[in-house]
Design an enzyme around this catalytic site. Structure first.
Site, PDB file in Angstrom:
ATOM      1  CE  LYS A  22      -1.552   1.505   4.073  1.00  0.00           C
ATOM      2  NZ  LYS A  22      -1.114   2.855   4.411  1.00  0.00           N
ATOM      3  NE  ARG A 125       0.972  10.076  10.190  1.00  0.00           N
ATOM      4  CZ  ARG A 125       0.523   9.061   9.446  1.00  0.00           C
ATOM      5  NH1 ARG A 125      -0.608   8.470   9.772  1.00  0.00           N
ATOM      6  NH2 ARG A 125       1.179   8.648   8.391  1.00  0.00           N
ATOM      7  N   PRO A 126       2.246  16.471  11.321  1.00  0.00           N
ATOM      8  CG  PRO A 126       3.994  17.803  12.097  1.00  0.00           C
ATOM      9  CD  PRO A 126       3.228  16.548  12.414  1.00  0.00           C
ATOM     10  CB  ILE A 127       2.462  17.906   5.685  1.00  0.00           C
ATOM     11  CG1 ILE A 127       1.407  18.999   5.571  1.00  0.00           C
ATOM     12  CG2 ILE A 127       1.811  16.534   5.792  1.00  0.00           C
ATOM     13  CD1 ILE A 127       0.613  18.918   4.261  1.00  0.00           C
ATOM     14  CG  ASP A 128       6.700  20.581   9.844  1.00  0.00           C
ATOM     15  OD1 ASP A 128       7.733  20.875  10.452  1.00  0.00           O
ATOM     16  OD2 ASP A 128       6.229  19.425   9.806  1.00  0.00           O
ATOM     17  CG  LEU A 129       9.734  18.285   8.061  1.00  0.00           C
ATOM     18  CD1 LEU A 129      10.301  16.955   8.529  1.00  0.00           C
ATOM     19  CD2 LEU A 129      10.701  19.425   8.351  1.00  0.00           C
ATOM     20  CG  ASP A 308       3.861   1.362   9.505  1.00  0.00           C
ATOM     21  OD1 ASP A 308       3.998   1.643   8.307  1.00  0.00           O
ATOM     22  OD2 ASP A 308       3.597   2.212  10.381  1.00  0.00           O
ATOM     23  CB  ILE A 330       8.124   6.651  14.354  1.00  0.00           C
ATOM     24  CG1 ILE A 330       9.370   5.791  14.123  1.00  0.00           C
ATOM     25  CG2 ILE A 330       7.738   7.426  13.082  1.00  0.00           C
ATOM     26  CD1 ILE A 330      10.616   6.561  13.711  1.00  0.00           C
TER      27      ILE A 330
HETATM   28  C1  EPZ Z   1       4.652   6.852   6.340  1.00  0.00           C
HETATM   29  O1  EPZ Z   1       3.873   7.895   6.950  1.00  0.00           O
HETATM   30  C2  EPZ Z   1       3.714   5.641   6.252  1.00  0.00           C
HETATM   31  N1  EPZ Z   1       2.558   5.992   5.445  1.00  0.00           N
HETATM   32  C3  EPZ Z   1       3.254   5.246   7.655  1.00  0.00           C
HETATM   33  O2  EPZ Z   1       2.487   4.042   7.558  1.00  0.00           O
HETATM   34  C4  EPZ Z   1       4.475   4.936   8.508  1.00  0.00           C
HETATM   35  O3  EPZ Z   1       4.065   4.693   9.829  1.00  0.00           O
HETATM   36  C5  EPZ Z   1       5.437   6.148   8.501  1.00  0.00           C
HETATM   37  O4  EPZ Z   1       5.784   6.515   7.156  1.00  0.00           O
HETATM   38  C6  EPZ Z   1       6.731   5.863   9.246  1.00  0.00           C
HETATM   39  O5  EPZ Z   1       7.370   4.749   8.730  1.00  0.00           O
HETATM   40  C7  EPZ Z   1       2.686   5.986   4.086  1.00  0.00           C
HETATM   41  O6  EPZ Z   1       3.727   5.714   3.518  1.00  0.00           O
HETATM   42  C8  EPZ Z   1       1.466   6.322   3.299  1.00  0.00           C
HETATM   43  P1  EPZ Z   1       6.707  10.257   8.345  1.00  0.00           P
HETATM   44  P2  EPZ Z   1       4.415   9.408   6.938  1.00  0.00           P
HETATM   45  O7  EPZ Z   1       6.532  11.536   7.596  1.00  0.00           O
HETATM   46  O8  EPZ Z   1       5.234   9.637   5.758  1.00  0.00           O
HETATM   47  C9  EPZ Z   1       7.060  13.663  11.641  1.00  0.00           C
HETATM   48  C10 EPZ Z   1       0.648   2.597   7.885  1.00  0.00           C
HETATM   49  O9  EPZ Z   1       0.323   2.009   8.929  1.00  0.00           O
HETATM   50  N2  EPZ Z   1       6.883  14.630  10.536  1.00  0.00           N
HETATM   51  O10 EPZ Z   1       7.878   9.418   8.000  1.00  0.00           O
HETATM   52  O11 EPZ Z   1       3.268  10.277   7.190  1.00  0.00           O
HETATM   53  C11 EPZ Z   1       5.815  12.807  11.890  1.00  0.00           C
HETATM   54  O12 EPZ Z   1       4.885  13.460  12.690  1.00  0.00           O
HETATM   55  C12 EPZ Z   1       1.104   4.076   7.955  1.00  0.00           C
HETATM   56  O13 EPZ Z   1       0.656   2.073   6.752  1.00  0.00           O
HETATM   57  C13 EPZ Z   1       6.955  15.984  10.806  1.00  0.00           C
HETATM   58  O14 EPZ Z   1       7.153  16.394  11.950  1.00  0.00           O
HETATM   59  O15 EPZ Z   1       5.364   9.399   8.230  1.00  0.00           O
HETATM   60  C14 EPZ Z   1       6.412  11.563  12.540  1.00  0.00           C
HETATM   61  O16 EPZ Z   1       6.569  11.761  13.911  1.00  0.00           O
HETATM   62  C15 EPZ Z   1       0.847   4.685   9.285  1.00  0.00           C
HETATM   63  N3  EPZ Z   1       6.793  16.856   9.775  1.00  0.00           N
HETATM   64  C16 EPZ Z   1       7.755  11.434  11.839  1.00  0.00           C
HETATM   65  O17 EPZ Z   1       8.059  12.712  11.275  1.00  0.00           O
HETATM   66  C17 EPZ Z   1       6.565  16.443   8.474  1.00  0.00           C
HETATM   67  O18 EPZ Z   1       6.410  17.276   7.569  1.00  0.00           O
HETATM   68  C18 EPZ Z   1       7.800  10.384  10.729  1.00  0.00           C
HETATM   69  O19 EPZ Z   1       6.690  10.585   9.915  1.00  0.00           O
HETATM   70  C19 EPZ Z   1       6.500  15.050   8.223  1.00  0.00           C
HETATM   71  C20 EPZ Z   1       6.669  14.167   9.267  1.00  0.00           C
END
Ligand code: EPZ
Length: 426
Positions: A22, A125-129, A308, A330
């Site tokens: 997925k 889960r912000p998207i600030d980055l 995960d 995480i």
């Molecule tokens: C991906 O989510 C996966 N989803 C998640 O799987 C998975 O848990 C996660 O990566 C970590 O491995 C998809 O690929 C669709 P991150 P993502 O950005 O990209 C922080 C599942 O069960 N962060 O790597 O959203 C964030 O809050 C799902 O299939 C910021 O602060 O995760 C977290 O603490 C759940 N700012 C950390 O980074 C940002 O702009 C890692 O998040 C982006 C992230």
């Protein structure tokens, strides 16, 4: 709302097949936005999130065909004309990964309007980055009425050092940089296999990306990308979930059509618990080697132990001899499964991001509530060993990321049904 009814106690025996990933399929479908030509993706899992992505792309003007019959795992996407480059809240609120269209939309059309993804059960889960990276490439980003609006005549190559490792952040900006003017250098990137899979598709579409799968990625932007055909990786998290299903039920299970290389941290942790594994080229045979031993688990970015798999592994540790400590690094709120497992007789206490599991619990059946995708999988695993018949509510969480889970598990001897189906007597 659908429920699962699971009678525990059966060891799982036989071969169970893993579907496509997925978390690879979603960014690869979004990548089709970058070209007006057809992109064909194979090994696409038939899960709810893929259906949501199809709706999202179609709502923007794309033609998306999800295969059926023999081609049921093939998808054809053509974004010849993106008449309405807007990711609407109604869709985004059901799937955070919708924000993966932000980079590709602004790179391809010069404009994107994407609903801000709200909070999530497992964390803020912000998207600030994502935003910071696009601004570094020259995009002007404003936020209005819950929507992000990004504009750029043409994005420019940039040097980006991620403050934090982010999977979809790396993927979103990789897609943006593929069509940017000039070269980009990304550092502190996510190294997940899903990032490598996306980069393979983008390079097949004519992008020039080097270093995907490492923490440093170089991208030479190109003016145009073309169509391509690409096979999605197998789902390493589904494979890991099945390995634990075999181990926790004391079964003998062949987990087929997976990529063992993507499961290094999970395999070594299972072996630490005394689980016997035979590793093949694209399959893993799991058979429990008698009593499970306790082990400490700390979630990390890839190639560390995946967050995960944390909930599913915790279910296994409830059956191990001794005390285990699980640390979630995480996400700040990823222990929603603990109270439900304790309702089934587990003995788990939580303090901040650490959970302590006192193993050897005899789990009993109970009515439990699914809260998010992976927490739900942990409840299925617990119910497979619990004494009696458990009822799992809100299984729609599971349908988001597991293809025909109950049929696959029933195929190897589990007594599981979706509420409403006739249940075979033992
Ligand atoms: C991906 O989510 C996966 N989803 C998640 O799987 C998975 O848990 C996660 O990566 C970590 O491995 C998809 O690929 C669709 P991150 P993502 O950005 O990209 C922080 C599942 O069960 N962060 O790597 O959203 C964030 O809050 C799902 O299939 C910021 O602060 O995760 C977290 O603490 C759940 N700012 C950390 O980074 C940002 O702009 C890692 O998040 C982006 C992230």
């Amino acid at each position: 709302m659908d429920k699962f009814v699971i009678r525990g106690g059966n060891p799982l025996l036989g071969t169970i097949k893993v579907s496509g990933a997925k978390n690879s399929a979603l960014p690869c479908m979004a990548a089709a936005i970058l070209t007006e030509e057809e992109v064909i993706l194979e090994n696409i899992p038939q899960v709810q999130d893929i259906e949501t992505e199809r709706k999202l792309l179609t709502s923007m003007g794309a033609e998306v065909e999800l295969g059926y019959g023999r081609a049921q795992h093939r998808t054809s996407i053509r974004c010849a004309l993106l008449s309405d480059p807007v990711a609407k809240y109604e869709i985004v609120k059901t799937m955070r990964a919708s924000s993966l269209v932000l980079g590709p939309l602004v790179a391809r059309t010069g404009m994107a309007r994407v609903a801000m993804p709200g909070g999530c059960a497992i964390g803020g889960r912000p998207i600030d980055l994502h935003i910071k990276g696009l601004e570094a490439m020259g995009a002007k980003i404003t936020q209005e009425h819950g929507y992000l609006e990004a504009r750029a005549d043409r994005l420019k190559g940039a040097h980006i050092v991620f403050d934090k490792i982010t999977v979809t952040g790396t993927e979103d900006l990789l897609m943006a940089a593929a069509l940017a003017d000039g070269e980009s250098l990304f550092e502190n990137c996510a190294r997940e296999p899903e990032v490598t899979d996306l980069a393979a598709l983008l390079n097949a579409m004519g992008a020039q990306i080097e270093g995907a799968g490492t923490s440093t990625i170089r991208i030479k932007g190109v003016a145009k990308l073309h169509g391509a055909r690409h096979r999605i990786n197998p789902d390493r998290i589904e494979a890991g979930t099945f390995l634990i299903a075999g181990a926790i039920t004391g079964g003998d299970l062949n987990v087929d059509c997976c990529n063992p290389e993507h499961l290094g941290a999970v395999i070594s942790k299972l072996e630490e618990c005394g689980v016997k594994l035979e590793i093949g080229a694209d399959n893993i045979r799991v058979h429990s080697g008698g009593n499970l031993k306790a082990a400490d688990v700390t979630t990390e970015e890839y190639p560390g132990f995946p967050t995960d798999m944390q909930a599913q592994f915790m279910a296994l540790l409830t059956q191990a001899e001794g005390t285990s400590v699980v640390t979630e690094n995480i996400f700040e709120n990823r222990f929603m499964h603990v109270s439900e497992l304790n309702r089934m007789g587990a003995n788990i206490s939580v303090s901040g991001r650490t959970a302590t599991i006192r193993g050897g619990a005899k789990l009993q059946s109970a009515a439990v509530m699914c809260s998010d995708l992976r927490a739900s999988a942990a409840l299925v695993l617990a119910a497979l060993v619990a004494d009696g018949e458990s009822i799992l509510d809100r299984v729609y969480h599971m349908d988001r990321g597991y293809e025909r889970l109950e049929e696959k598990l029933r195929g190897v001897g589990a007594q599981i049904r979706r509420m409403g189906e006739v249940f075979g007597k033992k």
